[in-house]
Scaffold this active site. Structure first.
Site, PDB file in Angstrom:
ATOM      1  N   TRP A   1      44.039  79.807  55.833  1.00 47.38           N
ATOM      2  CA  TRP A   1      44.593  80.519  56.922  1.00 47.38           C
ATOM      3  C   TRP A   1      43.495  81.791  56.796  1.00 47.38           C
ATOM      4  CZ3 TRP A   1      47.314  78.611  59.383  1.00 47.38           C
ATOM      5  CH2 TRP A   1      48.456  77.514  59.083  1.00 47.38           C
TER       6      TRP A   1
ATOM      7  N   ASP B   1      47.671  89.662  55.481  1.00 49.77           N
ATOM      8  CA  ASP B   1      48.902  88.016  55.370  1.00 49.77           C
ATOM      9  C   ASP B   1      49.808  88.209  54.515  1.00 49.77           C
ATOM     10  OD1 ASP B   1      50.212  85.977  56.525  1.00 49.77           O
ATOM     11  OD2 ASP B   1      48.186  84.903  56.761  1.00 49.77           O
TER      12      ASP B   1
ATOM     13  N   LYS C   1      59.443  81.871  55.870  1.00 49.64           N
ATOM     14  CA  LYS C   1      59.613  81.642  53.919  1.00 49.64           C
ATOM     15  C   LYS C   1      60.142  82.193  53.091  1.00 49.64           C
ATOM     16  CE  LYS C   1      55.410  80.349  55.061  1.00 49.64           C
ATOM     17  NZ  LYS C   1      54.444  78.437  54.401  1.00 49.64           N
TER      18      LYS C   1
END
Ligand code: PMP
Length: 353
Positions: free
Chosen positions: A100, A167, A191
Site C-alpha cells: 500500500w 494511511d 475494516k
C-alpha cells in the site's frame, strides 16, 4: 458459527448488521428505507453529524481537525493527498513498508517530488525500518500505520516537526494514540469503521494552506470541508453503517476498551504460533501487527491441509495475500475473542497431529 478472519471488507458487529437490516426496511420509524432518503434531509444530516461527532470523540480530536467522509476508497487518497498538499517543486517524504505504501509513492510521483527515506524491501517487508531521518524541508511525511498484507504495524508515532500524513486503513481506532499529532489521516472504512464505499479523512486546518495547483472540485479538500462532506451525493448507506459501528465502539469503552481486547486477541494468537514450530510467523517480533497476523508453513502440503481444516471448521478468510503466501488471520475490532480461541484451538490440534 462462522469465524470471519477476512482482511477487508471484514467482520462487523452483529448488532450493526441487525440495525442496518432494519433500517433498510424502515429507518427510525420514518416509514422510509435508509436507501431512499434524500441526503439533504434533516434525517440524513443528523446521521452524518452524529458520525462526525463520534469520530471526534473517540479519537479525542481537537477543534482544528476537520472530519470528512469521502468517496473512492483509500486508494483515492494516494493521489488526493499529494494533489492537495504537494506543489510540483515540493517534496513529500515517504516510508516504503509494503504494497500500500508503494502505491501511495507511485501516485505521489505524479504531482511532486518523492523522497523514499527508508524501505524494508531488503527483507521482503517483514519489519519496520527504525533508523531513518525525516528531512526537515519535506512538505510532509507519509507512512502506513499498519501494513495489511505484510502484517507489520508501527505503534509509535515517528518524531518529526513536519506534518505527518498516515494511511490508517487497517488499524484505525484499534489502539490509543495521539491522533492530534497528524496533519492528515485517511482510512478506507471497510475494516474497523464500517462498510466499504467510504473513506474517513481527518485533516488539520494548517494543511490547507499553500495549494497552488488547480483542482477538480471533487478532489479539493477545501470544498469538501465547506460543504460538510456533501459536495455531491455522499455514500449514504456506507456512512450510516459507520455511524452504527462507531456507536458500537463507544459501547465497548471506546478505543481504550477495544485496545485491551485487541491486545489479548493478538497475544493469544502469536503465543500459539510461537509455541508450535510447524507455524512460522513471518514478521520481526517487535513489529508484529495486532490486526493482521501473517504466518507460513515450510511444507506446502501441510499448508494445504491446514487450509482445508480451516474451511471444514468454518474459519473463513485465512488465506495469505498472493504476494506473501501462507496465511493471514485478521483480528479487527469486531472479531470476538471466541473466534481467536477457536482458531488457536484448531492450531493446537493440528500441531499435535
Ligand atoms: N491502504 C491500506 C493499508 C489498505 O489495507 C488498503 C486496502 N486493503 C488500501 C489502502 C486500499 O483501500 P481501498 O481498497 O479502499 O482503496
Amino acid at each position: 458459527m462462522i469465524h470471519n478472519f477476512n482482511a477487508g471488507p471484514s467482520i462487523l458487529p452483529k448488532e450493526v448488521f441487525e440495525e442496518a437490516s432494519k433500517s433498510i426496511l424502515n429507518f427510525n420509524d420514518t416509514g422510509l428505507s435508509i436507501l431512499e432518503l434524500g441526503h439533504r434531509t434533516s434525517i440524513f444530516e443528523a446521521v452524518l453529524e452524529e458520525a462526525r461527532l463520534l469520530v471526534k470523540e473517540l479519537m479525542q480530536l481537537n477543534d482544528d481537525k476537520h472530519v470528512l467522509f469521502l468517496h473512492g476508497g483509500a486508494s483515492t487518497q494516494f493521489f488526493q493527498v499529494p494533489m492537495n498538499l504537494l506543489n510540483e517543486h515540493e517534496t513529500g517524504a515517504y516510508l516504503d513498508c509494503g504494497v500500500w505504501g508503494i502505491k501511495a509513492i507511485k501516485e505521489a510521483r505524479l504531482f511532486g517530488n518523492v523522497e523514499v527515506i527508508a524501505s524494508s524491501k531488503d527483507r521482503s517487508y517483514t519489519y519496520i525500518p527504525k533508523d531513518y531521518i525525516i528531512p526537515a524541508q519535506a512538505k510532509y511525511f507519509h507512512y502506513t500505520t499498519n501494513n495489511t498484507i505484510e502484517g507489520t504495524e508501527l505503534f509509535n508515532i515517528p518524531q518529526t516537526n513536519i506534518p505527518l500524513v498516515a494511511d490508517m486503513s487497517s488499524d484505525i481506532l484499534s489502539h490509543q494514540m495521539d491522533f492530534n499529532r497528524f496533519g492528515l489521516i485517511y482510512a478506507g472504512a471497510q475494516k474497523n469503521i464500517g462498510a466499504a464505499g467510504v473513506n474517513l479523512v481527518i485533516l488539520d486546518k494548517y494543511m490547507l494552506k499553500g495549494i497552488e495547483r488547480k483542482l477538480p472540485s471533487m478532489m479539493d479538500y477545501r470544498l469538501h470541508i465547506e460543504n460538510g462532506s456533501m459536495l455531491n451525493t455522499p455514500p449514504v448507506f456506507a456512512i450510516y453503517v459507520c455511524l452504527l459501528t462507531l456507536r458500537w465502539l463507544k459501547k465497548q469503552g471506546g478505543v481504550a476498551g477495544i485496545e485491551k481486547i485487541n491486545r489479548e486477541k493478538a497475544a493469544l494468537l502469536y503465543k500459539t504460533l510461537d509455541a508450535h514450530p510447524v507455524f512460522r510467523p513471518t514478521v520481526a517480533l517487535e513489529d508484529r501487527s495486532r490486526m493482521n497476523v501473517v504466518f507460513v508453513m515450510d511444507d506446502a502440503e501441510k499448508e494445504k491441509e491446514f487450509q482445508a481444516l480451516c474451511k471444514k471448521e468454518n474459519m473463513v478468510g485465512v488465506k495469505g495475500h498472493r504476494s506473501v503466501g501462507g496465511f493471514r488471520v485478521s483480528l479487527y475490532n469486531a472479531l470476538p475473542l471466541e473466534s481467536v480461541k477457536a482458531m488457536t484451538g484448531l492450531m493446537e490440534d493440528f500441531a499435535r497431529h
